[in-house]
Scaffold this active site. Structure first.
Site, mmCIF file in Angstrom:
data_model
loop_
_atom_site.group_PDB
_atom_site.id
_atom_site.type_symbol
_atom_site.label_atom_id
_atom_site.label_comp_id
_atom_site.label_asym_id
_atom_site.label_seq_id
_atom_site.Cartn_x
_atom_site.Cartn_y
_atom_site.Cartn_z
ATOM 1 N N GLU A 40 6.832 2.041 9.196
ATOM 2 C CA GLU A 40 5.457 1.666 8.875
ATOM 3 C C GLU A 40 5.165 1.830 7.390
ATOM 4 O OE1 GLU A 40 5.311 6.046 10.137
ATOM 5 O OE2 GLU A 40 6.445 4.239 10.593
ATOM 6 N N ASP A 51 1.782 3.776 3.391
ATOM 7 C CA ASP A 51 2.191 4.201 4.731
ATOM 8 C C ASP A 51 0.980 4.110 5.654
ATOM 9 O OD1 ASP A 51 4.528 5.677 6.213
ATOM 10 O OD2 ASP A 51 2.684 6.688 6.832
#
Length: 545
Positions: free
Chosen positions: A433, A389
């Site tokens: 993301e 992430d």
């Protein structure tokens, strides 16, 4: 509007398969033209090489003739010197009738065309007797040939470097012998001189063409004569010239194509060292002149070849054009089918790859996760997953905007993809993301090493991120490894949940780091782990922090 794909190689190949007649005609024409061009080219090249070889033989024979002529000139002068030495040493310098000797020297100079002058010097270098009408007084002890004889007892002839005569002011080539006293001590030098421009009378008889040349040099690297004669070139240093370099490699004779450093003309040179004398003669013909007739005949042949090829190509084109008109409908059908196939391939690509980043999308990841879980169950090898992430990505979007955010995700995806070392490893965009890295046949330690490598690779990409403490974009990663048995019905998404939970822990512990099963504290309870899994469910804060 649909893009024009008429130039697609796949379409072209399909079309070609449907037109064997066209391909046959083109293949036959090309083969015949290549064969014809190859034959003409080979014949022209062979003629060129033969022309150069014949000229090399001519120049080598000319160099031999010039060397023989030059050797004869030196031997004639040496014979005169030997007679004078014998006469002086027999009568002695004191008892010699100098007037008779002077007359003898004058007679020799007048009867031997090679001679420019004869001189006798004493042991101190003073002029004793000369062939001059009006002798001048002087001292030649500084000359190279005098110094040579004073320190060398060699009684053979010595050919010195070219010098400008003190009596006449012209360039001369000195040929000398040593005089000895009865006790063998040095008594002086007998010198015979040859005018440098005398060689013009010899070399101008040889035809070297308008741009050809003849060169005479001393093997100590000094130029004596160059045809056409230029007095300014006499005694120039030629040790850096190509001919002298060739002579050093092959001291007797040789032939080579050389570009002259004097006038820049490329010539075919042949050189030969004199037999018994320190002189080298070289003769050359200009390459352009050698190949002038060859170029003329080759140009005519090439023009005729072009006419033949034009006629052949014109006839073949008419035939091919008729075949192409007949096959036009079939080509259109093939093209349409190829376009459809291309569209299908593009749709398949879009179905399996993320539009923004270009790497695998979640659909392809989940499919391969099932495949690799089954394969791991059969092989008994571990299956690892790294959930990644981007740290503070919301702040990145707030700071730089969503367009920059998209570019950031593209760069992160590229860093992850390019850092994987095996073709079986897969980098996929899981959502937002968050990225997933599937690592088949990878144990916990290896998976953690890969995750660390990915983290460092993203940092090295140096994507600016003012809202992130390191100042650049970083990632956090959770690493999980599982083993599956044959026929195991365990849901492989459990691997995602565990890796996601570890990713959450990596973010809790400070971001820009990797958290794996091995990092879990041995005192952690099962309840803690369950809590981590719950917090790491899809849509949890870990994906958006």
């Amino acid at each position: 509007m649909r893009p024009d794909r008429s130039s697609d190689p796949h379409i072209s190949s399909l079309t070609a398969k449907k037109r064997p007649a066209v391909r046959y005609v083109i293949a036959v024409l090309v083969s015949f033209c290549m064969l014809l061009i190859g034959f003409v080219t080979w014949d022209a090249w062979h003629s060129r090489q033969q022309r150069l070889a014949d000229t090399a033989t001519v120049t080598a024979n000319m160099a031999l003739a010039l060397a023989t002529q030059g050797e004869g000139t030196i031997r004639v002068v040496d014979s005169v010197l030997a007679g004078v030495v014998e006469r002086i040493e027999h009568d002695g310098m004191v008892g010699t009738d100098r007037e008779r000797l002077r007359l003898h020297l004058r007679n020799m100079v007048s009867s031997v065309e090679e001679l420019h002058g004869l001189f006798v010097y004493g042991a101190d270098g003073s002029w004793v007797v000369t062939s001059l009408e009006q002798p001048i007084r002087g001292n030649n002890s500084d000359r190279e040939y005098f110094r040579y004889h004073r320190v060398n007892k060699d009684r053979s002839v010595h050919v010195g470097l070219p010098v400008r005569s003190r009596s006449s002011g012209v360039w001369i080539l000195p040929v000398s012998r040593r005089l000895d006293n009865p006790d063998g001590s040095f008594a002086g030098v007998v010198l015979g001189t040859i005018r440098v421009d005398y060689f013009s009378s010899i070399y101008e008889r040889f035809d070297t063409g308008a741009s050809g040349t003849i060169v005479l040099m001393h093997d100590q690297g000094r130029l004596i004569y160059r045809h056409p004669f230029d007095e300014k070139l006499v005694d120039n240093d030629v040790t850096k010239g190509t001919i002298y370099a060739l002579y050093k490699r092959s001291p007797t004779a040789g032939t080579a194509m050389i570009r002259s450093y004097i006038d820049g003309v490329e010539r075919l040179y042949s050189y030969r060292h004199f037999d018994g004398f320190p002189l080298i003669v070289a003769t050359a013909q200009a390459k352009d002149e050698i190949l002038a007739k060859w170029w003329q005949s080759t140009s005519i042949l090439a023009a005729a070849l072009l006419v033949v090829l034009a006629l052949l190509c014109g006839g073949a084109w008419r035939l091919v054009r008729q075949i192409m008109i007949r096959d036009r409908l079939e080509q259109e059908l093939v093209s349409a089918r190829a376009v459809l196939q291309q569209d299908n391939r593009e749709l398949a690509h879009l179905a399996d790859n993320d539009v923004l980043t270009g790497i695998a999308n979640r659909r392809r990841f989940e499919h391969l996760l099932q495949v690799e879980k089954s394969r791991a169950g059969r092989s008994g090898k571990p299956l690892s997953l790294v959930m990644v992430d981007v740290d503070y990505f919301k702040k990145y979007n707030d700071t730089y905007g969503h367009v920059a955010g998209d570019e950031c995700l593209r760069q992160v995806a590229a860093a992850l993809r390019d850092s994987l070392g095996r073709p079986t490893d897969l980098a996929a965009r899981y959502g937002g993301e968050e990225f997933a890295i599937l690592l088949p046949d990878t144990d916990p330690r290896g998976a953690r090493n890969v995750a660390e490598h990915l983290r460092i690779a993203v940092m090295r990409a140096a994507i600016p991120h003012a809202a992130n403490p390191p100042g650049v974009v970083t990632i956090s990663a959770g690493v999980c490894t599982m083993r599956f048995a044959t026929g195991d019905d365990t849901d492989p998404t459990l691997l995602v949940e565990r890796a996601d939970a570890l990713l959450y822990r990596a973010k809790q512990s400070g971001r820009n780091r990797v958290r794996s099963d091995e990092d879990e504290d041995s005192s952690d309870t099962g309840m803690d782990r369950d809590r981590d899994k719950k917090n790491a469910q899809p849509g949890s804060a870990a994906r958006h922090a």
